[in-house]
Motif scaffolding. Sequence first.
Motif, PDB file in Angstrom:
ATOM      1  N   ALA A   1      10.669   1.944   5.373  1.00 32.05           N
ATOM      2  CA  ALA A   1      10.723   2.673   4.104  1.00 32.05           C
ATOM      3  C   ALA A   1      11.440   1.851   3.038  1.00 32.05           C
TER       4      ALA A   1
ATOM      5  N   MET B   1       8.017   8.552   0.039  1.00 33.60           N
ATOM      6  CA  MET B   1       7.208   7.797   0.977  1.00 33.60           C
ATOM      7  C   MET B   1       7.074   8.576   2.286  1.00 33.60           C
TER       8      MET B   1
ATOM      9  N   THR C   1       9.262  -0.580   0.999  1.00 31.11           N
ATOM     10  CA  THR C   1       8.073  -0.076   0.317  1.00 31.11           C
ATOM     11  C   THR C   1       8.006  -0.517  -1.144  1.00 31.11           C
TER      12      THR C   1
ATOM     13  N   MET D   1      -1.596   1.147  -0.461  1.00 27.76           N
ATOM     14  CA  MET D   1      -0.162   1.458  -0.388  1.00 27.76           C
ATOM     15  C   MET D   1       0.124   2.938  -0.634  1.00 27.76           C
TER      16      MET D   1
ATOM     17  N   THR E   1       3.397   2.465   9.579  1.00 28.81           N
ATOM     18  CA  THR E   1       3.513   1.917   8.223  1.00 28.81           C
ATOM     19  C   THR E   1       3.918   3.046   7.274  1.00 28.81           C
ATOM     20  N   TRP E   2       4.321   2.662   6.069  1.00 29.18           N
ATOM     21  CA  TRP E   2       4.755   3.635   5.066  1.00 29.18           C
ATOM     22  C   TRP E   2       3.816   3.595   3.871  1.00 29.18           C
ATOM     23  N   LYS E   3       3.466   4.785   3.377  1.00 34.25           N
ATOM     24  CA  LYS E   3       2.657   4.905   2.166  1.00 34.25           C
ATOM     25  C   LYS E   3       3.430   5.739   1.159  1.00 34.25           C
TER      26      LYS E   3
ATOM     27  N   SER F   1       3.848  -1.816   4.512  1.00 38.05           N
ATOM     28  CA  SER F   1       5.295  -1.648   4.587  1.00 38.05           C
ATOM     29  C   SER F   1       5.636  -1.097   5.960  1.00 38.05           C
TER      30      SER F   1
END
Length: 126
Positions: free
Chosen positions: A7, A102, A10, A29, A109-111, A4
Amino acid sequence: MIVSKKATDTHAMLAAAYNTGDIDTVLSMYDVNGIIVAAPGSPVSGKEQFTDAVKAILAIKGKMEIKTVYCLQSGDVAVGRSEWSITEGDETKVSAKGVEVMKQQADDTWKVLIDHAFGAEAGLTV
């Protein structure tokens, strides 16, 4: 690998990851040092417990869809509210309203740091 870059994307990327059926893709993720609540009242953290929680969700056969109700971002942190379901044909196997936090990573990137799959359900006290 599914990533992602925003945000606001996501939720869609998380559903895409689950729909691969691949545990490693789904776990990529998440920040597994965070928290996942895959069943009401059962928060877990750490790679082993995260893996078990994700395996339990993947065991529900069908297609996952996640609708973003909202996503609010401040810097490298965002909170989202989702409505999600797993369906197979005309049968809804599970559906709920969730809340997710997130965190943007060093590679932009977004986790998902906190995934409370049932966090926005009416009457939830824990």
